[in-house]
Design a protein around this motif. Structure first.
Motif, short mmCIF file in Angstrom:
data_model
loop_
_atom_site.label_atom_id
_atom_site.label_comp_id
_atom_site.label_asym_id
_atom_site.label_seq_id
_atom_site.Cartn_x
_atom_site.Cartn_y
_atom_site.Cartn_z
N ARG A 139 40.57 -18.03 12.74
CA ARG A 139 41.93 -18.38 13.12
C ARG A 139 42.81 -18.63 11.90
N ALA A 140 42.23 -19.27 10.88
CA ALA A 140 43.01 -19.47 9.66
C ALA A 140 43.45 -18.13 9.09
N ALA A 141 42.54 -17.14 9.12
CA ALA A 141 42.88 -15.82 8.59
C ALA A 141 44.00 -15.18 9.41
N LEU A 142 43.93 -15.32 10.75
CA LEU A 142 44.97 -14.74 11.60
C LEU A 142 46.33 -15.37 11.32
N CYS A 143 46.34 -16.73 11.24
CA CYS A 143 47.60 -17.42 10.95
C CYS A 143 48.18 -16.94 9.63
N PHE A 144 47.30 -16.79 8.65
CA PHE A 144 47.74 -16.39 7.32
C PHE A 144 48.35 -14.99 7.36
N LEU A 145 47.72 -14.09 8.14
CA LEU A 145 48.25 -12.73 8.26
C LEU A 145 49.65 -12.74 8.84
N VAL A 146 49.86 -13.54 9.92
CA VAL A 146 51.18 -13.62 10.53
C VAL A 146 52.19 -14.15 9.51
N TRP A 147 51.76 -15.16 8.76
CA TRP A 147 52.64 -15.73 7.73
C TRP A 147 53.04 -14.68 6.70
N LEU A 148 52.04 -13.89 6.27
CA LEU A 148 52.34 -12.85 5.28
C LEU A 148 53.34 -11.85 5.84
N GLY A 149 53.19 -11.53 7.14
CA GLY A 149 54.14 -10.60 7.76
C GLY A 149 55.54 -11.17 7.80
N LEU A 150 55.62 -12.49 8.06
CA LEU A 150 56.95 -13.11 8.17
C LEU A 150 57.66 -13.20 6.83
N THR A 151 56.88 -13.40 5.76
CA THR A 151 57.51 -13.57 4.44
C THR A 151 57.25 -12.32 3.61
N TYR A 152 57.55 -11.13 4.16
CA TYR A 152 56.90 -9.93 3.65
C TYR A 152 56.91 -9.68 2.15
N PRO A 153 58.00 -9.48 1.46
CA PRO A 153 57.61 -9.09 0.10
C PRO A 153 56.72 -10.21 -0.46
N PRO A 154 55.40 -10.02 -0.63
CA PRO A 154 54.49 -11.14 -0.91
C PRO A 154 54.82 -11.80 -2.24
N HIS A 155 54.75 -13.12 -2.21
CA HIS A 155 55.08 -13.88 -3.40
C HIS A 155 54.08 -15.02 -3.48
N TRP A 156 53.59 -15.36 -4.66
CA TRP A 156 52.45 -16.29 -4.70
C TRP A 156 52.82 -17.69 -4.20
N GLU A 157 54.09 -18.12 -4.41
CA GLU A 157 54.45 -19.46 -3.96
C GLU A 157 54.36 -19.58 -2.44
N SER A 158 54.99 -18.62 -1.75
CA SER A 158 54.96 -18.68 -0.29
C SER A 158 53.54 -18.46 0.22
N ALA A 159 52.73 -17.64 -0.49
CA ALA A 159 51.36 -17.41 -0.06
C ALA A 159 50.55 -18.71 -0.12
N VAL A 160 50.75 -19.50 -1.17
CA VAL A 160 50.00 -20.77 -1.29
C VAL A 160 50.37 -21.72 -0.16
N VAL A 161 51.69 -21.86 0.09
CA VAL A 161 52.13 -22.72 1.19
C VAL A 161 51.54 -22.24 2.52
N GLY A 162 51.58 -20.92 2.73
CA GLY A 162 51.07 -20.34 3.98
C GLY A 162 49.59 -20.61 4.13
N LEU A 163 48.83 -20.46 3.05
CA LEU A 163 47.39 -20.69 3.11
C LEU A 163 47.12 -22.13 3.51
N ALA A 164 47.84 -23.09 2.86
CA ALA A 164 47.64 -24.50 3.20
C ALA A 164 47.96 -24.74 4.66
N ALA A 165 49.09 -24.17 5.13
CA ALA A 165 49.51 -24.40 6.52
C ALA A 165 48.49 -23.82 7.49
N SER A 166 47.98 -22.60 7.21
CA SER A 166 47.06 -22.00 8.18
C SER A 166 45.73 -22.73 8.22
#
Lengths: 164, 111
Positions: free
Chosen positions: A7-34
């Protein structure tokens, strides 16, 4: 544990889709949130994680999506015709259909697919007896067997391969 | 090419949305109206979003369009199901031209 990771992986995938051009700052926040969300919800959603490892099920799921889209398209044209017809020739009613699916996910997907196909709408599910009550805009037959054949059979064969 | 395909999908979506709204006005009772309002409109909107994805490609807008399709398909039937069930339980009758109501028969048996 495994269901939480999935489920964490699924949440993270949705997050990556929402913040598409991937950026490490948003990825870290997304990982923590998921991870946080996955830890909170426990094993509420994914109860049989071992099923996720079977590749055959994904193949059938892909075929299932295509079947549903095609059925939707056909039925949409039918309903458009009914609505545009000057006399609105409908014969609505609630029929009862049987299903041999037993798992929660399977029943949910079946009920949702029936609802998404225009002309039929699931009103209630009786899980103990495997019975669905379906509102049908143009009832062809009130008989349980015939209604099952017309509404459920086309989806059920594939769903049995995916979820049971 | 992708531009043209996108426009075709958007026009098709608008067509289905139009018939969904027409159904909302023309059909008789709540259950029939839910049929038109939730399904034709879901399919139409998904089609519009897919058209947007085709025109924009894999970038911020395109991905969001795909996610909208995913969540629309997940939530819209659940909402329709909940509305129909709530209407039936609180005693909204089917349209007088309805031919059959197995749900009512079964509810009668349980009580």
């Amino acid at each position: 544990m495994r269901s939480k990771m999935v489920r964490a992986a699924l949440c993270f995938l949705v997050w990556l889709g929402l913040t598409y051009p991937p950026h490490w700052e948003s990825a870290v926040v997304g990982l923590a949130a998921s991870v946080f969300v996955a830890a909170l919800t426990g094993s509420m959603f994914i109860q049989r994680p071992h099923l996720l490892g079977h590749p055959g099920r994904y193949f059938w799921f892909l075929i299932y999506v295509l079947v549903v889209v095609w059925e939707c398209f056909k039925a949409n044209i039918e309903v458009a015709f009914l609505v545009a017809h000057p006399k609105v020739p409908i014969r609505p009613g609630i029929v009862k259909v049987k299903t041999s699916l037993r798992s929660d996910t399977g029943l949910t997907v079946l009920a949702n697919s029936i609802t998404l196909t225009p002309g039929t709408l699931t009103v209630d599910v009786d899980r103990e007896n495997g019975v669905l009550f379906v509102h049908w805009i143009k009832v062809a037959s009130g008989d349980i067997e015939k209604a099952t054949q017309a509404i459920v059979a086309r989806f059920e064969r594939i769903l049995l391969k995916i979820f049971e | 090419m992708a531009e043209t395909a996108g426009i075709v999908f958007i026009v098709m979506g608008l067509f289905f949305d139009l018939f969904g709204c027409l159904g909302l006005v023309r059909l008789p009772d709540i259950y029939n109206r839910l049929q038109a309002a939730t399904k034709c409109v879901t399919f139409g909107t998904c089609s519009i979003m897919f058209g947007v994805f085709l025109m924009k490609g894999f970038n911020a807008t395109g991905f969001k369009a795909l996610l909208i399709i995913l969540f629309l398909v997940l939530t819209s039937p659940v909402a329709a199901h909940a509305l129909a069930r709530a209407a039936h339980i609180s005693g909204v009758k089917l349209w007088r031209g309805s031919v059959i109501d197995r749900y009512e028969e079964d509810k009668g048996k349980k009580e």
